[in-house]
Write an enzyme that holds these catalytic residues in place. Sequence first.
Site, PDB file in Angstrom:
ATOM      1  CD  GLN A   1      -2.879   1.248   2.330  1.00  0.00           C
ATOM      2  OE1 GLN A   1      -3.508   2.253   2.607  1.00  0.00           O
ATOM      3  NE2 GLN A   1      -3.043   0.134   3.026  1.00  0.00           N
ATOM      4  CB  SER A   2       3.495   2.661   2.148  1.00  0.00           C
ATOM      5  OG  SER A   2       4.444   1.628   1.926  1.00  0.00           O
TER       6      SER A   2
ATOM      7  CG  LEU B   1      13.253  -7.790 -14.491  1.00  0.00           C
ATOM      8  CD1 LEU B   1      13.509  -8.196 -15.938  1.00  0.00           C
ATOM      9  CD2 LEU B   1      13.698  -6.345 -14.270  1.00  0.00           C
TER      10      LEU B   1
ATOM     11  CB  THR C   1      16.158  -8.684 -10.164  1.00  0.00           C
ATOM     12  OG1 THR C   1      15.634  -9.095  -8.895  1.00  0.00           O
ATOM     13  CG2 THR C   1      15.244  -7.640 -10.776  1.00  0.00           C
TER      14      THR C   1
ATOM     15  CE  LYS D   1       8.386  -8.265   7.220  1.00  0.00           C
ATOM     16  NZ  LYS D   1       8.025  -9.607   6.693  1.00  0.00           N
ATOM     17  CB  VAL D   2       6.552  -0.765  10.099  1.00  0.00           C
ATOM     18  CG1 VAL D   2       5.375   0.146  10.405  1.00  0.00           C
ATOM     19  CG2 VAL D   2       7.620  -0.614  11.171  1.00  0.00           C
TER      20      VAL D   2
ATOM     21  CD  GLU E   1      -2.394   2.379   8.158  1.00  0.00           C
ATOM     22  OE1 GLU E   1      -2.587   3.299   8.962  1.00  0.00           O
ATOM     23  OE2 GLU E   1      -1.940   2.565   7.004  1.00  0.00           O
TER      24      GLU E   1
ATOM     25  CG  ASP F   1       0.491   0.877   4.723  1.00  0.00           C
ATOM     26  OD1 ASP F   1       1.726   0.851   4.693  1.00  0.00           O
ATOM     27  OD2 ASP F   1      -0.188  -0.083   5.115  1.00  0.00           O
TER      28      ASP F   1
ATOM     29  N   GLY G   1      -8.896  21.470  17.985  1.00  0.00           N
ATOM     30  CA  GLY G   1      -8.501  22.875  17.908  1.00  0.00           C
ATOM     31  C   GLY G   1      -9.070  23.700  19.036  1.00  0.00           C
ATOM     32  N   GLY G   2      -9.075  24.991  18.850  1.00  0.00           N
ATOM     33  CA  GLY G   2      -9.532  25.902  19.901  1.00  0.00           C
ATOM     34  C   GLY G   2     -11.035  26.062  19.973  1.00  0.00           C
ATOM     35  CD  GLN G   3     -13.513  28.485  17.698  1.00  0.00           C
ATOM     36  OE1 GLN G   3     -14.541  28.523  18.357  1.00  0.00           O
ATOM     37  NE2 GLN G   3     -12.723  29.540  17.561  1.00  0.00           N
TER      38      GLN G   3
END
Length: 414
Positions: free
Chosen positions: A16-17, A71, A73, A135-136, A138, A167, A246-248
């Site tokens: 995914q990433s 391919l 390699t 290994k990482v 999501e 990801d 936030g501030g609201q």
Amino acid sequence: MKALEGVKILDFTHVQSGPTCTQLLGWFGADVIKVERPGVGDATRKQLVDVPGADSLYFTMLNHNKRSLTLNTKTEEGKQVLERLVKECDVMVENFAPGALDRMGFGWERIQELNPRMIMASVKGFGPGPYEDCKVYENVAQCAGGSASTTGFLDGPPLVTGSQIGDSGTGLHLAFGIMTALYHREKSGRGQKVLAPMQDGVLNLCRVKLRDQQRLKAGPLREYSQFGEGIEFGEATPRAGNDSGGGQPGRILKCKGWESDPNAYTYFITQAAVWQKICDVIGKTEWKEDADFATPDARLPRLNEVFGAIEEWTMTKTKFEVMDICNPLDIPVGPILSMKELAEEPSLRATGTIVEVEHPERGSYLTVGCPVKLSDSPVEVVRSPLLGEHSEEVLEQLGYSADEIISMREAGAI
């Protein structure tokens, strides 16, 4: 003309990433050559399969606007093809395990020898440090980047979010890094390495919580609900439920039909500038002059009472009726929209944010289109490639003859 027309991307990414990053570049016109193992391909092609014999939605929705080259390699012929690709392309994107490219014989030094203008962009779980070889995935990234510890309710466990900030969020950061490196290359003439650790990307998206971590030194976080409930703050930024970041002050509130519809809710923000209008709408006109409610500071210890009264009103309206009433008054609200509602929303289809794509194996499916719109560079979402669909086409463009391609296929190189 497409914005990245003429830019060639050598895509060694999977899952995914990385594919998020290269798909974004492909949407803007880059020629993305996705390199996959012969007969196997990206692991997500066969993960979460919903149509037997067809590539999964997991794969198709992350690999639009790409060409697939198979391919091997590990063969000498495959290595020679890869050398040509490195010489021809502008950017290599990879999310291999640490050291994999070096073992292939294509570490940074070798790539620089073949093409000094090459940009090598990498996704890793962690940056340099004690965990760089881990290994990482999501949810691991969400936990290690600070998101989970600050998500959920105060009396519950940490929670991960359904938004793929580990990801896909990292893929967006990597695409930005690549574009910056391409721009720099126009001035320097040289490529460089681009690194996007997933932990760093998540932490960047959680910056307001790091802000709150530092604010704790000055005292309790008054806009958090626990302040009004008299609950002490600890040493770390707490989970804040659906409080606004936030501030609201803001919260998710029930709307009409919530008993049977899990998404009959709205997000309601008590913005100071429209407080008097809010009081009128919910029938609390006396609060406009009441010293306990008239000012933002006075309301902070009483947020439960404030939102309780607002929710009594929202529960008499559908989430869309709340929008219709509040938006003309500039009161910020937003419906909780389900994936079903988003998939069926005509305006998102009209802008290309939701796109229907035809696929030769699975038929028609919905996908998210390009989230960024350029006025002079329209985006066309092209279906994801079949495994090895463009192998011969890519090799021919690299200068290989038909006989050489047949020989490579017989040798198991493609």
